[in-house]
Scaffold this motif. Sequence first.
Motif, short mmCIF file in Angstrom:
data_model
loop_
_atom_site.label_atom_id
_atom_site.label_comp_id
_atom_site.label_asym_id
_atom_site.label_seq_id
_atom_site.Cartn_x
_atom_site.Cartn_y
_atom_site.Cartn_z
N GLU A 1 3.93 -8.55 1.19
CA GLU A 1 2.52 -8.79 0.89
C GLU A 1 1.67 -7.58 1.25
O GLU A 1 0.65 -7.33 0.61
CB GLU A 1 2.02 -10.02 1.65
N ALA A 2 2.05 -6.82 2.28
CA ALA A 2 1.26 -5.68 2.71
C ALA A 2 1.52 -4.44 1.87
O ALA A 2 0.74 -3.49 1.91
CB ALA A 2 1.55 -5.37 4.18
N ALA A 3 2.60 -4.41 1.12
CA ALA A 3 2.94 -3.24 0.32
C ALA A 3 1.90 -3.05 -0.80
O ALA A 3 1.43 -4.02 -1.37
CB ALA A 3 4.33 -3.40 -0.29
N PRO A 4 1.55 -1.79 -1.08
CA PRO A 4 0.58 -1.58 -2.16
C PRO A 4 1.19 -1.93 -3.51
O PRO A 4 2.40 -1.81 -3.71
CB PRO A 4 0.28 -0.08 -2.06
N PRO A 5 0.37 -2.39 -4.43
CA PRO A 5 0.90 -2.74 -5.75
C PRO A 5 1.36 -1.49 -6.52
O PRO A 5 0.85 -0.40 -6.30
CB PRO A 5 -0.29 -3.41 -6.46
N THR A 6 2.33 -1.67 -7.38
CA THR A 6 2.85 -0.57 -8.18
C THR A 6 1.98 -0.40 -9.41
O THR A 6 1.69 -1.36 -10.12
CB THR A 6 4.30 -0.87 -8.61
N HIS A 7 1.57 0.85 -9.65
CA HIS A 7 0.74 1.15 -10.83
C HIS A 7 1.55 2.00 -11.80
O HIS A 7 2.19 2.96 -11.40
CB HIS A 7 -0.52 1.93 -10.43
N HIS A 8 1.51 1.63 -13.05
CA HIS A 8 2.16 2.41 -14.09
C HIS A 8 1.09 2.99 -14.99
O HIS A 8 0.24 2.26 -15.49
CB HIS A 8 3.11 1.53 -14.91
#
Length: 174
Positions: A137-144
């Motif tokens: 939950e704390a991990a940043p979201p992946t952006h493509h």
Amino acid sequence: MQLPEPYQQQAQAGQPNPGEPAESANAQAQKLIEAVNEALADQHATSYRDDTPLPVIGTAAPVPQPGRPPMSQRATDASALMLSGGVATALVGGTASLVMVASGSADPVVCAIVVGAPTALVLAIGRVVGRVKATVEAAPPTHHHHYNGDVVQDSRSITTTTRGVIANTRNQAR
């Protein structure tokens, strides 16, 4: 409504104004006033406002809903952990009872290990799952990002140095 002097004379003489239709200005004004009054009277007939208060509670009886009652995510997780611990405790208790019955006399240390190990294992697995969940939950979201054409990436960094009693900040771009 009073007409200007030249128009009053023409209206009395029965001669229409060259720019006006045959009907007099007074008659036209009277028709306009009647149309406005009629529109205002119809406005009340076409609108309706119900001022009765709405019921706060309906007349239907409450019905128990299937499944778990609504609660927060943390409460749901704690409930699942307690249910798992209860099942594990029942299994461990049943196993310990069978071991004691089968052996006739059991060593208290062996019983403590047999009874305590699964409970500690369940608690340890629960903590690991909780930490993994918190990490995800704390991990940043992946952006493509998808680009068409030339892309220029600027990777300059700025170094800031502040020294002295009276602070002077010097920014240096690299």
